[in-house]
Design an enzyme around this catalytic site. Structure first.
Site, mmCIF file in Angstrom:
data_model
loop_
_atom_site.group_PDB
_atom_site.id
_atom_site.type_symbol
_atom_site.label_atom_id
_atom_site.label_comp_id
_atom_site.label_asym_id
_atom_site.label_seq_id
_atom_site.Cartn_x
_atom_site.Cartn_y
_atom_site.Cartn_z
ATOM 1 N N SER A 42 0.844 -1.198 0.000
ATOM 2 C CA SER A 42 0.000 0.000 0.000
ATOM 3 C C SER A 42 0.873 1.239 0.000
ATOM 4 O O SER A 42 2.063 1.177 0.306
ATOM 5 C CB SER A 42 -0.938 0.070 1.217
ATOM 6 O OG SER A 42 -1.784 -1.055 1.268
ATOM 7 N N ASP B 124 6.043 -8.316 12.433
ATOM 8 C CA ASP B 124 6.246 -9.760 12.566
ATOM 9 C C ASP B 124 5.298 -10.289 13.640
ATOM 10 O O ASP B 124 5.640 -10.360 14.826
ATOM 11 C CB ASP B 124 7.693 -10.073 12.925
ATOM 12 C CG ASP B 124 7.991 -11.564 12.856
ATOM 13 O OD1 ASP B 124 7.057 -12.344 12.588
ATOM 14 O OD2 ASP B 124 9.158 -11.949 13.076
ATOM 15 N N ASP C 18 5.024 -16.504 14.535
ATOM 16 C CA ASP C 18 6.225 -17.300 14.806
ATOM 17 C C ASP C 18 5.896 -18.770 14.601
ATOM 18 O O ASP C 18 4.886 -19.274 15.121
ATOM 19 C CB ASP C 18 6.731 -17.083 16.240
ATOM 20 C CG ASP C 18 7.759 -15.957 16.327
ATOM 21 O OD1 ASP C 18 8.051 -15.350 15.279
ATOM 22 O OD2 ASP C 18 8.243 -15.682 17.434
#
Length: 823
Positions: free
Chosen positions: A264, A336, A339
Site C-alpha cells: 500500500s 512480525d 512465529d
C-alpha cells in the site's frame, strides 16, 4: 434433394430459435437478481425510515435516524450488490468451500479449519463494546432483510452465481463480519512462509554466508548472526512430500505467496506544506485484483457525522476514508506477528508434545468437512500452547520439519478477544487525530500503519498487537524455532506505546510505502521483513521536490510510474555492456542485444504501458536472477520468481563476497558478473522474440502488463470468461508508486495481478474536492452496468468526487431506496 435441404434448413432454423429462447430465458433468470435501486420496502428491524441514495457512480449514501438504522442500511446495500462475494468470504473463513466446489477446495478448507478463525470470531463477539455489538446486530439484520426479500420476491437467488452453484445461504451473523477481518489477516500475512523459506534456503545453500544475499534484511538493520537451521534441527530436510497442488494456487485461496501478502501507499501533508492551507491525505491499499474488486465505496451518516470511503462487503465499517473532521489511511505494516515452532513429539506417546514443563497432550477437536458429490472427511485438529498444528504441505513445512516433530504457529490473529471491529467503529467516530489514535489502541489484526489527519495535525501509528519476544529468542522470528525452549515462546503482547508512532514532523510530511519505519534492536525491531525498499525513494524525491503540495500533486504521486529500481540497477548490471565498440551484423543476436542496450541507455525508467523499454528491462532482470540462483538453489529457485533489487545490488556491488553467485557451479570456467548479465540479456531477448516478436521498438509494456481483474469462480469458464473478466493494458510495475505487481508465473510472468484496488485523496481545506476510485465497479453482478463502469476511469488515472453533501448525491442519483419499518 430439395426436400432434404428444406428439412436441414428447418432443423437449423429450429436450433437457432431454441438457442435464442434459451439465451433469453437464461438472461431473464440471471437479470432477476439485478437490484432495483428505486423503491420503497417495508422491513423489520429498524425504528425509523432509512434512505439509501445512490449517486451517479452507484455509491450508496445511507441516511438513518440512528447509527443502528444506518448500519442496517449498509448491510442491505452490501447484500444488494455483493451478496455472492460476501457468501464466498464467509464460506472461505469457515472452511466450507468444498460444500459448493467439491474436492478442488478441500486443502483450503482443511488448513482454515486448523486455524479455527471462525470459532475465534464467534468468541470475539462478546469482546466488542456495546455500540459495536449493536452495529454488528443491525448490519446482520440488514443483510438478512435482503435475503428475505430475495426469497419472498423470487429475485433470482440474489446473484447469477447462485444458479450455477446452488447452495443454501444461512442468515448473516455478527461473527461473520469479525471473521472476514480475520480472513484479511490471512491474506496480508507473509511471515509464516518467509520463515519456512528462510529455513529451506539455509538447508539448500552450501555457503551459509550467501543466505543474507538471497534473503536480505532491509538496509539499516543491525541483526546479529543467526544459527544455521541445520544446527537447530540436524535432521530437517530429510522429509520430502509428494508434489501436491499448492494451497495458494486456487483463485479462492486466501493464502498468498509472500510477494502478494499486502502492500500500500499513504502520505500526508501538514497545513504548512499544503498550498490550500489545509491538511492533505492520500491512500491506495494494494491487494490482489479480482472482479468485482474487494473494495466497495459507501457513505454512512452517523450520529457523529458523515463518513465516506472504502468498505469491505461483509464488514460494517469504512476501512479507509474520511469524515468531516478526520481522514485515515492504511498500509501494511509488515509487523512480525507470526512465529513458527517445531514441536517435539513424545517418542512413547505421539499424542503428546514437549513443553518447558515436560510432555503435555495436544488439545484436540474433530471437525467434519462436507464435500460436494463425495463422502465427508473427518479432520482431527490439534493445538499446542503455542498455537495450532499445521499440515506439512502448508508452504512446504514438511521440508523443514524433522521426523518425530510437527509444526505449530503463534499468530496474533488467533486471539479469541479480537477487538479490531471496535477499533474500526471508534475510528469512524473520531473527532481528531488524538481520538483516532486512542481508537487504534483496540486494534489487534491485521497490523497496519494508520496515517491520520485532522484540520491541524498529521500522524502515523503502527496499530495491531505486537508480540513480546524474549531477547534470547534463538531465531528472532526469522525462521522456525524449537517450541519447547522457554526463551523462544511469546511473553504476551507489547504495550500500545511500544508501537512506532510519528506525529507532526518538522518537515510537515509523513508517508509509508511499506518501507522500514524504525531501526530498533530486537525484540522491539517490529520486523526483519519489509514490503518495500524501493518505492520509498521515489516518494521521497517527489515530496521533497515541492515546497507545498496540492490535491493534484498527491494524485500525481499516486499515479507515478518512474522506477527508482530501474534507474539504480541498470547502470550496475550493464556497466561493461553499454559501449563495447563491437560491430554486429543485422539479424544476429549480438545486434539485437546492441539495439536493446541502446533503447535502455536512453530510457528514464518510466514504466509506461506504451513503451518497449519496461518489457526489455523486466525480462532482463527476471532472466538475470534466474541465472544467478538456479545452480545454487535448484528447484527452490522457483520460490524466488520476482527479482529482488537488494539481492541483485549486493551481487553487482560485490558486497561481502556476494559476487560468488555469478559463477556457475556446474561449469568449468569462472563466469564473471558481466558474463551473466550478457547471457541473461540474451535469454530475455530470446523470450521476447518468441512471445512478442523481434521488432524491439514496437514492443508495448502494456501488452505484457495486463491488469487481470478476474472473477474468482467464473473467470476460467469458456465463453463466460469474456463477460466476467476485466483485462486492461496498464503502466507501472513491481517497484513503482503506481504499483502493478507482476505474477512471476509462466506463461505470463508480467501480468499485473496485485495493486491499488482503491485510491483516495482527501483535501481538508476543501473536503468536497476530495476524490476516490475503485478498480472495477460497485456491483458484483456481471449484467449490471456498474460491474465495470469505474474500470476505465481507474486505468486512466481518473477519480470520482467524494462529497458528504446530501444534495450533491441526490442531484444525479441512479435511484433512492427507502426502507420503512413494518407497521
Amino acid at each position: 434433394m430439395a426436400g432434404l435441404f428444406r428439412w436441414l434448413l428447418r432443423i437449423a432454423g429450429g436450433m437457432i430459435v431454441l438457442a435464442v429462447v434459451a439465451v433469453a430465458v437464461l438472461y431473464f433468470l440471471l437479470s432477476r437478481s439485478l437490484p432495483d435501486y428505486d423503491k420503497t420496502l417495508s422491513v423489520e428491524g429498524i425504528t425509523a425510515p432509512v434512505e439509501i441514495v445512490r449517486d451517479n457512480a452507484n455509491v450508496p449514501h445511507i441516511f438513518g435516524q440512528s447509527d443502528r438504522d444506518t448500519f442496517y442500511g449498509l448491510g442491505y446495500a452490501h447484500a444488494q450488490d455483493r451478496l455472492w462475494q460476501m457468501v464466498m468470504l464467509r464460506r472461505t473463513v469457515q472452511g466450507r468451500l468444498s460444500e459448493v466446489f467439491g474436492p478442488r477446495t478441500v486443502k483450503i478448507d482443511k488448513t482454515l479449519r486448523r486455524f479455527g478463525l471462525y470459532r475465534l470470531a464467534r468468541e470475539s463477539v462478546e469482546a466488542q463494546d456495546a455500540r459495536t455489538r449493536a452495529a454488528l446486530d443491525a448490519y446482520a439484520a440488514g443483510v438478512n432483510a435482503r435475503l428475505q426479500e430475495i426469497n419472498t420476491e423470487a429475485l433470482g437467488r440474489g446473484a447469477p452465481e447462485m444458479f450455477i452453484f446452488n447452495a443454501p445461504v444461512a442468515p448473516w451473523q455478527p461473527a461473520d463480519s469479525i471473521a472476514i477481518i480475520k480472513l484479511m489477516a490471512v491474506q496480508l500475512s507473509s511471515h509464516l512462509e518467509n520463515e519456512v523459506l528462510h529455513a529451506r534456503a539455509s538447508l539448500a545453500l552450501d555457503d551459509p554466508e550467501r543466505l543474507k544475499d538471497i534473503m536480505p534484511v532491509a538496509p539499516g538493520s543491525g541483526i546479529a548472526a543467526l544459527p544455521e537451521y541445520a544446527a537447530l534441527f540436524p535432521h530437517a530436510g530429510e522429509t520430502r512430500m509428494a508434489q501436491a497442488a499448492d494451497v495458494t494456487d486456487h483463485p479462492l485461496s486466501p493464502f498468498k505467496k509472500r510477494a502478494f501478502a499486502g502492500a500500500s501507499n499513504a502520505w500526508a501533508a501538514a497545513p504548512a506544506r499544503s498550498a490550500s492551507g489545509g491538511t492533505l491525505l492520500a491512500n491506495d491499499p494494494h491487494l490482489g485484483f479480482s472482479a468485482p474488486a474487494i473494495w466497495y465505496l459507501a457513505r454512512l451518516e452517523l450520529e457523529t457525522g458523515g463518513v465516506i470511503g472504502g468498505t469491505i462487503p461483509g464488514v460494517p465499517a469504512v476501512m479507509t476514508g474520511r469524515s468531516a473532521k478526520v481522514g485515515w489511511a492504511v498500509t501494511s505494516s509488515y509487523m512480525d506477528d507470526q512465529d513458527l515452532y517445531i514441536e517435539k513429539l513424545n517418542p512413547e506417546n505421539p499424542q503428546e508434545y514437549l513443553t518447558p514443563e515436560g510432555y503435555k497432550p495436544f488439545r484436540t477437536e474433530r471437525s467434519i468437512i462436507r464435500i460436494k458429490d463425495m463422502d465427508p472427511v473427518t479432520l482431527t485438529l490439534r493445538w499446542t500452547e503455542n498455537g495450532p498444528v499445521l499440515p506439512g504441505s502448508h508452504y512446504d513445512l514438511a521440508e523443514v520439519t524433522p521426523p518425530g516433530h510437527v509444526a505449530s504457529l503463534a499468530w496474533t490473529a488467533l486471539s479469541p478477544r479480537d477487538t479490531t471491529m471496535t477499533a474500526a467503529m471508534g475510528l469512524m467516530r473520531a473527532g481528531s487525530v488524538d481520538d483516532a489514535l486512542e481508537a487504534g489502541r483496540l486494534y489487534v489484526t491485521p497490523s497496519q500503519n494508520l496515517t491520520l489527519v485532522d484540520k491541524d495535525q498529521i500522524a502515523m501509528k503502527t496499530i495491531g498487537a505486537m508480540p513480546r519476544r524474549h531477547a534470547e529468542h534463538e531465531s528472532r522470528g526469522r525462521m522456525p524455532s524449537r517450541g519447547w525452549i522457554r526463551e523462544n515462546r511469546w511473553q504476551g503482547v507489547s504495550p500500545f506505546s511500544a508501537n512506532p508512532e510519528f506525529r507532526d514532523p518538522a518537515g510537515g510530511l509523513l508517508g509509508n510505502t511499506n518501507n522500514k519505519t524504525v531501526d530498533r534492536p530486537f525484540p522491539l525491531h517490529v520486523s526483519y521483513l519489509w514490503g518495500d525498499t524501493q518505492r520509498v525513494y521515489r516518494w521521497r524525491r517527489l515530496m521533497q521536490s515541492r515546497e507545498v503540495h496540492t490535491r493534484d500533486s498527491f494524485i500525481e504521486a499516486q499515479l507515478d510510474t518512474v522506477s527508482f529500481t530501474a534507474r539504480s540497477l541498470l547502470p550496475l548490471i550493464g556497466a561493461d555492456l553499454w559501449f563495447t565498440g563491437e560491430a554486429a551484423p543485422e539479424g544476429t543476436p549480438q545486434r539485437q542485444r546492441q539495439r536493446a542496450l541502446e533503447l535502455l541507455s536512453e530510457w528514464n525508467g518510466e514504466m509506461n504501458e506504451h513503451l518497449p523499454e519496461p518489457l526489455i528491462y523486466a525480462a532482463w532482470l527476471r532472466a538475470l536472477q534466474e541465472r544467478l540462483i538456479r545452480d545454487d538453489l535448484g528447484p527452490l529457485a522457483d520460490e524466488f520468481n520476482h527479482p529482488d533489487p537488494l539481492f541483485i545490488e549486493r551481487v553487482y556491488r560485490q558486497k561481502d563476497g556476494a559476487e560468488a553467485w555469478c559463477d556457475v557451479k556446474q561449469s568449468s570456467p569462472v563466469e564473471t558478473c558481466t558474463d551473466i548479465a550478457r547471457m541473461a540479456l540474451d535469454d530475455a531477448l530470446v523470450w521476447i522474440n518468441e512471445n512478442y516478436g523481434t521488432a524491439l521498438e514496437s514492443l508495448r509494456w502494456g501488452d505484457a502488463h495486463q491488469a487481470t481483474h478476474d472473477h474468482k469462480v467464473l473467470g476460467e469458464v469458456p465463453v463466460l470468461r469474456y463477460f466476467v473478466n476485466i483485462r486492461q493494458s496498464t503502466s507501472g510495475g513491481d517497484n513503482t508508486l503506481l504499483r502493478g505487481r507482476t505474477s512471476g508465473q509462466d506463461p505470463d510472468p508480467f501480468q499485473n495481478v496485485h495493486g491499488a484496488g482503491y485510491r483516495g485523496v482527501y483535501d481538508f481545506a476543501d473536503p468536497d474536492s476530495s476524490v476516490f476510485i475503485t478498480s472495477t465497479g460497485q456491483s458484483g453482478h456481471f449484467l449490471s452496468r456498474h460491474y465495470d463502469d469505474m474500470a476505465q476511469l481507474w486505468r486512466r488515472g481518473e477519480y470520482i468526487p467524494m462529497s458528504l453533501d446530501p444534495e450533491l448525491a441526490r442531484a444525479a442519483s441512479v435511484g433512492v431506496t427507502v426502507l420503512q419499518p413494518v407497521e
